[in-house]
Write a protein that holds these residues in place. Structure first.
Motif, short mmCIF file in Angstrom:
data_model
loop_
_atom_site.label_atom_id
_atom_site.label_comp_id
_atom_site.label_asym_id
_atom_site.label_seq_id
_atom_site.Cartn_x
_atom_site.Cartn_y
_atom_site.Cartn_z
N ALA A 644 0.83 -1.21 0.00
CA ALA A 644 0.00 0.00 0.00
C ALA A 644 0.86 1.26 0.00
O ALA A 644 0.60 2.23 -0.73
N MET A 645 1.94 1.25 0.81
CA MET A 645 2.84 2.41 0.85
C MET A 645 3.52 2.61 -0.50
O MET A 645 3.63 3.75 -1.01
N LEU A 646 3.96 1.53 -1.11
CA LEU A 646 4.61 1.63 -2.41
C LEU A 646 3.65 2.16 -3.47
O LEU A 646 4.02 3.01 -4.29
N HIS A 647 2.42 1.66 -3.47
CA HIS A 647 1.42 2.17 -4.42
C HIS A 647 1.11 3.63 -4.16
O HIS A 647 0.90 4.41 -5.11
N ALA A 648 1.08 4.05 -2.89
CA ALA A 648 0.81 5.45 -2.56
C ALA A 648 1.89 6.35 -3.13
O ALA A 648 1.60 7.39 -3.74
N LEU A 649 3.14 5.98 -2.95
CA LEU A 649 4.24 6.80 -3.44
C LEU A 649 4.26 6.86 -4.96
O LEU A 649 4.69 7.86 -5.56
N HIS A 681 -0.33 4.91 7.44
CA HIS A 681 0.68 5.85 6.93
C HIS A 681 0.62 5.91 5.40
O HIS A 681 0.76 6.99 4.80
N ALA A 682 0.41 4.76 4.77
CA ALA A 682 0.30 4.72 3.31
C ALA A 682 -0.89 5.55 2.83
O ALA A 682 -0.77 6.33 1.88
N LEU A 683 -2.03 5.39 3.47
CA LEU A 683 -3.21 6.16 3.08
C LEU A 683 -2.99 7.65 3.30
O LEU A 683 -3.48 8.49 2.52
N ALA A 684 -2.25 7.99 4.36
CA ALA A 684 -1.93 9.39 4.61
C ALA A 684 -1.04 9.96 3.51
O ALA A 684 -1.25 11.09 3.05
N MET A 685 -0.05 9.17 3.07
CA MET A 685 0.82 9.63 1.99
C MET A 685 0.06 9.79 0.69
O MET A 685 0.33 10.70 -0.10
N ALA A 696 -5.00 13.56 5.51
CA ALA A 696 -3.71 12.98 5.87
C ALA A 696 -3.44 13.15 7.36
O ALA A 696 -2.97 12.22 8.04
N LEU A 697 -3.75 14.33 7.89
CA LEU A 697 -3.52 14.58 9.32
C LEU A 697 -4.40 13.69 10.18
O LEU A 697 -3.95 13.17 11.21
N ARG A 698 -5.64 13.47 9.77
CA ARG A 698 -6.53 12.59 10.53
C ARG A 698 -5.94 11.19 10.64
O ARG A 698 -5.94 10.58 11.73
N LEU A 699 -5.43 10.69 9.55
CA LEU A 699 -4.85 9.34 9.55
C LEU A 699 -3.57 9.29 10.38
O LEU A 699 -3.33 8.33 11.12
N SER A 719 6.95 8.63 10.91
CA SER A 719 5.91 9.41 10.22
C SER A 719 5.79 10.83 10.74
O SER A 719 5.01 11.62 10.21
N LEU A 720 6.55 11.19 11.79
CA LEU A 720 6.42 12.54 12.37
C LEU A 720 6.69 13.65 11.36
O LEU A 720 5.95 14.65 11.33
N PRO A 721 7.74 13.56 10.50
CA PRO A 721 7.92 14.64 9.50
C PRO A 721 6.70 14.80 8.60
O PRO A 721 6.35 15.94 8.23
N ASP A 722 6.05 13.71 8.24
CA ASP A 722 4.85 13.81 7.41
C ASP A 722 3.70 14.46 8.18
O ASP A 722 2.92 15.24 7.63
N ARG A 723 3.58 14.11 9.47
CA ARG A 723 2.51 14.71 10.28
C ARG A 723 2.73 16.21 10.44
O ARG A 723 1.77 16.99 10.41
N ILE A 724 3.98 16.62 10.60
CA ILE A 724 4.27 18.04 10.71
C ILE A 724 3.86 18.76 9.44
O ILE A 724 3.20 19.81 9.48
N GLU A 725 4.22 18.20 8.29
CA GLU A 725 3.85 18.84 7.02
C GLU A 725 2.35 18.89 6.84
O GLU A 725 1.79 19.92 6.45
N ALA A 726 1.66 17.75 7.12
CA ALA A 726 0.21 17.72 6.95
C ALA A 726 -0.46 18.74 7.85
O ALA A 726 -1.41 19.44 7.43
N ALA A 727 0.02 18.87 9.08
CA ALA A 727 -0.60 19.82 10.03
C ALA A 727 -0.38 21.25 9.58
O ALA A 727 -1.31 22.09 9.64
#
Length: 919
Positions: A644-649, A681-685, A696-699, A719-727
């Motif tokens: 799922a993560m690979l497909h998301a990217l 995390h994949a769905l968030a990406m 993304a932030l909800r996930l 996943s914290l860097p992604d959460r920071i960006e999403a927020a």
């Protein structure tokens, strides 16, 4: 035309298509299902005739109840004419097949290595002419043979092999969902009338045809018998049909009536033949003699064509005849016959036949019979016949008088059942044995097995508790078994996401004695990981160094894998990957498919970080299939989440959602925190790539405060860097600042450039103005060491976006070009398009680069292309990927034009000039 083929135009057409395709090197499968007498055997006979006309060789096997628990008995029949091709197989495969078929010394303990050997052997035999494999009465073929054929069926493509199987519709599942089914129904009135007329030699009244079809459901065998038995007046409607005519599924009764008209001695002799089932005339006549029967007593049965005798074999006209004879006899007579058969069979033979006849003749507990069954089970297990061993040990336990010995045999039966892949039955046997067990070592062995079942396909928190209890019970009498329990408990803790449980594991492993060497190595590795997790990296590094050194000297692949895990915790990714690759190579070379999915999980995650998305997806796709085939449902959920993560990217939304949804269903039910957190995390990406930052932030919030069993500390931190960006982009800066504090507390002392780079990038997103943002992003670009190219490209993208907003277009283009190039190389299309869009906004024309091979090929095709480009032969690729060489050749035929090459040489040149295309 054979009488039973009236009305079978559709079935014949399906068989004809398969055989025509075989002559063009295309493989095919078909499973015929139907009640006894429906004409399945006649259709197989038709297939054999048609294959002969086309020059396609034929091999066949016939299932027999007496051999249904004899491991690989079906394969022995099927493959015996092909054994001249055995020397062409790789050595390990040839040895496994030889052992399974009892043709040479050694063991066939790994059923998947046997299956790979069968695939290669059939492919060698089919080369040039094709091959038709017929299996009749599959409901009585032994499970190891069916498993091997199922393995082969899932991999056939371009070998020219046709697998055609027939079974009763009430039989067990033979091969999984891969096998196309064709139900052989009863005949309609037109076909039934033609059949009745052919068998009776007279016209049949339509009303009589209608009544007979109603009573027999159009069963061709029953209709043919009645056409021969009923009078012309009855068939033409001038006399009523007899009331005793069998109805519906009572075809067996029609044959039993024929049998009961024979002399009593003949009926008994037929019962001997029915019970013996293998068709060994010498054994049948010897057993009949022990019952006081003259050899000529079979003559009346042969005269009326119920049986036929050819050379040293005796066979029934139809399997229904055998069933009717056996089921129609009383239980006492059947036991008497089985006793006679056991008496004439060689007690030194290792095929288990004598043991089964003894068991069938025994009602009360009998240690001598139980012991013989156990011995037969040991021989079956040595040949890889775990299902056969399970049945033999199960029966041995039922006949064992003494409780403790019965418990041990139930434990052995449960273990063999688990190795045969029968999870539900394994649990039932464990429950039964646990109710009898009193010795700590026996209870420990049962809990260890229960923990393994729960780890593979149960609730993981239960698995952890079970394995820890097992280790405690085994630590004194069986320290090596206890150490292996703790390794499995560590694996469980990793999947659950309960890293704090490593302290408990470290304490338990510390109580084990220092010897043997495997125990000491396990202690060093697990206590080292526990120390690192607990925040004592210096002590952890010291322990792990000793454990890694011992693991290498021992050459134990399982321990080397955990040495690799230890390296990951120390940040030594390159050393870890080397150990994981070695473990995977050993698993491939040995055919131990059960271990391979776990090794590939580690490799896949590192390939993902390295930006080799297509290659990581190919590995994960392979690992998922193998995990499903080996019954490791929990590990399959982890691989689905990785996919799922690979497909998301890669921007493949539909595939991402499907894989994540499937992973979450299993993960949440079984508390596989690693799979659940990775899927979310994949769905968030995916949401971030689509600009849906609030979603993304909800996930990602679910990862910070997960429900029990649905999170994983390492995934949360990563996943914290992604959460920071999403927020930040969702307009929730307070959430971003709180996440930044967590990230700083984790990474502020980190030595790795990537960790510090992500921290700088995250600070940039919360900077007060664009100038400060650029300073932080430039610092981050300088800190990236290139080991995670996707993250460096994202940092360059954000830098380019900021510079473009500040109208510094020349500087922006430089950063955006670099980002776009990396995103295109790794196949992260949504991010590449975002970089190209920003480039266009600077006034530069941005075109999509040449597509990577991973975007043009399936995951399996990509692996084949990469291995071929690196110089592997078709046979070497086939052995590595558990395919046939012809399938590899077929894939390369499709791969070349897609990549714009015409040969292996050009493929190798393309890989040499631009290896990133294959990542």
């Amino acid at each position: 035309m054979h009488g039973e083929l009236h009305g079978r135009a559709a079935e014949r057409a399906a068989i004809d298509r398969l055989l025509q395709e075989a002559t063009s090197s295309r493989s095919g499968l078909l499973l015929l299902e139907g009640e006894p007498g429906a004409g399945k055997s006649a259709l197989l006979h038709y297939a054999r005739q048609q294959a002969g006309a086309l020059g396609v060789p034929v091999v066949q096997a016939l299932g027999a109840q007496a051999e249904s628990e004899l491991a690989f008995a079906g394969l022995h029949q099927l493959l015996h004419p092909l054994l001249s091709h055995l020397p062409a197989l790789p050595e390990a495969q040839a040895a496994a097949v030889s052992a399974a078929l009892r043709l040479g010394p050694g063991h066939a303990e790994d059923r998947f290595l046997v299956s790979v050997g069968v695939l290669t052997l059939l492919t060698e035999a089919a080369a040039g002419r094709g091959l038709l494999c017929l299996v009749d009465d599959a409901q009585w073929v032994d499970q190891p043979s069916l498993d091997a054929l199922g393995f082969v069926a899932r991999r056939l493509q371009a070998e020219g092999i046709v697998l055609l199987m027939a079974r009763r519709d009430r039989g067990p599942e033979p091969t999984g969902e891969v096998w196309p089914r064709l139900v052989v129904e009863g005949l309609d009135e037109e076909a039934a009338g033609a059949l009745l007329a052919e068998r009776s030699g007279t016209a049949v009244d339509p009303g009589v045809v209608r009544e007979l079809v109603g009573r027999t459901r159009g069963n061709p065998l029953a209709l043919g018998e009645f056409g021969a038995e009923l009078t012309a007046d009855q068939l033409q409607g001038r006399e009523m049909l007899p009331a005793a005519l069998p109805l519906g599924a009572g075809v067996e009764r029609a044959f039993l009536e024929q049998v009961r008209r024979l002399p009593a001695q003949t009926q008994t002799a037929l019962l001997v033949a029915a019970a013996e089932e293998v068709g060994d005339l010498a054994v049948v006549t010897a057993a009949a003699a022990r019952l006081g029967l003259d050899p000529s007593c079979l003559d009346p049965a042969e005269a009326c064509a119920l049986v036929s005798v050819t050379g040293e074999r005796i066979s029934f006209r139809h399997p229904v005849v055998r069933t009717a004879v056996y089921s129609g006899a009383g239980s006492g007579r059947r036991r008497e016959v089985h006793r006679a058969l056991a008496a004439v069979l060689d007690p030194e033979a290792r095929d288990g036949r004598r043991a089964w006849h003894l068991a069938a003749a025994t009602v009360e507990p009998d240690e001598a019979v139980a012991a013989e069954l156990q011995t037969a089970a040991e021989h079956a297990r040595a040949r890889g016949g775990h299902a056969s061993a399970s049945a033999l040990l199960d029966r041995a336990a039922r006949l064992t008088p003494e409780t403790e010995r019965r418990t041990r045999r139930l434990i052995a039966a449960a273990r063999a059942t688990w190795q045969a892949g029968r999870t539900v039955r394994t649990t039932e046997l464990i429950d039964e044995a646990q109710a009898l067990a009193s010795r700590p070592a026996d209870l420990g062995a049962l809990l260890r097995l229960r923990g393994a079942v729960e780890l593979g396909s149960g609730v993981l928190t239960d698995a952890f508790s079970t394995l820890m209890r097992a280790a405690a019970l085994l630590e004194q009498e069986a320290p090596v078994a206890a150490a292996r329990c703790l390794v499995q408990a560590a694996q469980t803790a990793s999947y659950v996401g309960s890293l704090d449980r490593f302290a408990e594991i470290g304490g338990a492993v510390g109580r084990l004695p220092g010897e043997p060497a495997e125990v000491e190595c396990t202690r060093l590795l697990l206590q080292g990981i526990a120390a690192v997790v607990a925040g004592n990296p210096v002590r952890g590094r010291e322990l792990l160094a000793g454990g890694i050194d011992r693991a290498r000297r021992l050459g134990d692949v399982r321990l080397e894998v955990w040495a690799g895990v230890g390296c990951l915790y120390l940040g030594q990714a390159a050393q870890a990957i080397a150990l994981f690759h070695r473990a995977a190579d050993v698993a491939r070379a040995s055919g131990h498919l059960g271990a391979l999915p776990g090794h590939l999980d580690f490799i896949t995650s590192q390939e993902l970080l390295s930006g080799h998305l297509a290659h990581a997806l190919a590995l994960s796709d392979e690992a998922l299939r193998l995990a499903q085939e080996t019954g490791q449902e929990n590990l399959a959920a982890v691989h689905l989440a990785r996919m799922a993560m690979l497909h998301a990217l890669r921007g493949q939304e539909e595939q991402c959602r499907a894989a994540a949804g499937a992973a979450l269903r299993t993960a949440l039910a079984r508390r596989i925190g690693l799979a659940a957190a990775t899927a979310r995390h994949a769905l968030a990406m995916l949401a971030m790539a689509r600009g849906e930052y609030a979603e993304a932030l909800r996930l990602l919030d679910l990862l910070v405060a997960p429900e029990p069993g649905s999170g994983h500390p390492m995934i949360t931190l990563f996943s914290l860097p992604d959460r920071i960006e999403a927020a930040v982009r969702a307009g929730v800066p307070d959430t971003a600042r709180a996440s930044l504090e967590l990230l700083e507390s984790w990474q502020v002392g980190a030595e790795r450039g990537e960790a510090r780079a992500l921290l700088a990038r995250s600070r940039a997103l919360l900077a007060e103005d664009d100038e400060q943002t650029i300073v932080c992003l430039q610092e981050a670009v300088g800190l990236h060491d290139g080991s995670v190219p996707l993250e460096r490209a994202r940092t360059e993208l954000y830098l380019g976006e900021t510079l473009r907003r500040m109208r510094r277009r020349v500087d922006a283009r430089r950063a955006l070009r670099s980002a776009a190039e990396v995103f295109e190389q790794v196949g992260a299309e949504p991010w590449a398009e975002r970089a190209r869009r920003e480039l266009r906004a600077t006034g530069e024309s941005a075109r999509r680069g040449k597509a990577a091979a991973g975007e043009q090929l399936t995951p399996q095709e990509l692996r084949i292309a990469r291995m071929a480009a690196e110089g592997s032969s078709n046979k070497e690729i086939a052995a590595q990927l558990f395919l046939s060489p012809r399938t590899v050749e077929y894939h390369l035929y499709k791969i070349f034009p897609r990549l714009g090459v015409a040969s292996r040489t050009e493929l190798a040149r393309l890989h040499y000039e631009n290896p990133a295309l294959f990542d």
